[in-house]
Design an enzyme around this catalytic site. Structure first.
Site, PDB file in Angstrom:
ATOM      1  N   ASP A  40       0.846  -1.210   0.000  1.00  0.00           N
ATOM      2  CA  ASP A  40       0.000   0.000   0.000  1.00  0.00           C
ATOM      3  C   ASP A  40       0.870   1.245   0.000  1.00  0.00           C
ATOM      4  O   ASP A  40       1.605   1.478   0.958  1.00  0.00           O
ATOM      5  CB  ASP A  40      -0.880   0.015   1.257  1.00  0.00           C
ATOM      6  CG  ASP A  40      -1.988  -1.016   1.174  1.00  0.00           C
ATOM      7  OD1 ASP A  40      -2.164  -1.788   2.131  1.00  0.00           O
ATOM      8  OD2 ASP A  40      -2.660  -1.052   0.132  1.00  0.00           O
ATOM      9  N   ASP A 179     -10.570  -4.922  -0.951  1.00  0.00           N
ATOM     10  CA  ASP A 179      -9.485  -4.480  -0.078  1.00  0.00           C
ATOM     11  C   ASP A 179     -10.039  -3.608   1.050  1.00  0.00           C
ATOM     12  O   ASP A 179     -10.537  -2.517   0.826  1.00  0.00           O
ATOM     13  CB  ASP A 179      -8.489  -3.677  -0.911  1.00  0.00           C
ATOM     14  CG  ASP A 179      -7.324  -3.186  -0.094  1.00  0.00           C
ATOM     15  OD1 ASP A 179      -6.438  -2.533  -0.665  1.00  0.00           O
ATOM     16  OD2 ASP A 179      -7.296  -3.437   1.126  1.00  0.00           O
TER      17      ASP A 179
HETATM   18  C1  DX5 Z   1      -6.171   0.684   3.262  1.00  0.00           C
HETATM   19  C2  DX5 Z   1      -5.321  -0.293   2.489  1.00  0.00           C
HETATM   20  C3  DX5 Z   1      -5.697  -1.709   2.787  1.00  0.00           C
HETATM   21  C4  DX5 Z   1      -5.432  -2.062   4.202  1.00  0.00           C
HETATM   22  C5  DX5 Z   1      -6.142  -3.334   4.513  1.00  0.00           C
HETATM   23  O1  DX5 Z   1      -6.025   1.944   2.706  1.00  0.00           O
HETATM   24  O2  DX5 Z   1      -5.478  -0.105   1.102  1.00  0.00           O
HETATM   25  O3  DX5 Z   1      -4.943  -2.598   1.977  1.00  0.00           O
HETATM   26  O4  DX5 Z   1      -4.056  -2.220   4.404  1.00  0.00           O
HETATM   27  O5  DX5 Z   1      -6.015  -3.493   5.870  1.00  0.00           O
HETATM   28  P1  DX5 Z   1      -7.145  -4.291   6.669  1.00  0.00           P
HETATM   29  O6  DX5 Z   1      -7.181  -5.647   6.024  1.00  0.00           O
HETATM   30  O7  DX5 Z   1      -6.611  -4.308   8.078  1.00  0.00           O
HETATM   31  O8  DX5 Z   1      -8.410  -3.520   6.507  1.00  0.00           O
END
Ligand code: DX5
Length: 222
Positions: A40, A179
């Site tokens: 990310d 996501d």
């Molecule tokens: C948020 C990111 C996601 C996040 C997902 O902006 O794009 O990929 O890291 O994290 P979780 O699975 O904890 O929601």
């Protein structure tokens, strides 16, 4: 329709990893059967958080993973090349940051990666329809981008279904990635809606045993 038996891929996001032990945590999820991770990228402008540069893509590639770089940045045209050069297999830009999406997709391809387009919760899936024949991956954010550990937004599921119907209708082959907020309770909802690439950060890396957590998540989507 895409065969329901096709197994969705679990894609841990390193945003929630313990960076002091990233190599160890990547090895752990690898042993659990994970072969794709998501990096990310946040610029503190498109989203109110700052995160990784291209070196983290390189680090994941050196450990043999398929890597997508999710650019949560206001200037994807300027930065996509560095992530492609670092070895990202897919570089995903946000539609909301692309004044000329066709040009951005082409720029990513010219830099040597496959292009993806992402949409925030407020952006309808229809916004992606003009570009579906030019992408490798369509990313439906199921939280507001910027941070891990947020609650899954079930209202995003119809967007995944729309993209799946459109992909099947046109006979296209792009990944549909979900996501945000994916965990043992929500992951099968996203898979049933049509997501075949499912990003999970905190559900994997905030667990005491990331390998066991990854196995439990995989069991729910295979
Ligand atoms: C948020 C990111 C996601 C996040 C997902 O902006 O794009 O990929 O890291 O994290 P979780 O699975 O904890 O929601």
């Amino acid at each position: 329709m895409t065969p329901a038996s096709l197994r969705a891929r679990l894609v841990p996001s390193i945003l929630s990893a313990d960076l002091s032990r990233l190599g160890e945590q990547l090895a752990a999820v690898r042993d659990a059967g994970v072969d794709w991770v998501s990096v990310d990228v946040m610029d503190g402008h498109f989203v109110p958080n700052l995160s990784f540069g291209p070196d983290f893509v390189r680090l994941c590639k050196e450990r043999g993973f398929f890597v997508d770089a999710h650019l949560m940045v206001s200037n994807p045209d300027e930065v996509c090349g560095a992530f492609a050069k670092a070895g990202a297999d897919i570089v995903t830009a946000h539609l909301e940051a692309c004044p000329d999406a066709r040009a951005t997709l082409e720029r990513i391809r010219r830099a040597g990666a496959k292009p993806g387009l992402a949409i925030k919760p407020a952006t309808p899936a229809e916004g992606l329809l003009p570009w579906l024949d030019g992408i490798e991956l369509a990313l439906v954010m199921t939280v507001e981008p910027g941070f891990g550990g947020q609650r899954f937004m079930p209202g995003m599921l119809p967007k995944i279904e729309t993209l799946r119907r459109e992909r099947d209708r046109r006979g296209l082959g792009f990944w549909i990635q979900a996501d945000g907020g994916l965990n043992e309770e929500t992951i099968s909802l996203a898979a049933r809606a049509g997501a075949d690439s499912i990003v999970a950060g905190s559900a994997v890396f905030s667990a005491a045993d990331p390998a066991a957590a990854a196995r439990r998540l995989l069991a729910r989507i295979s």
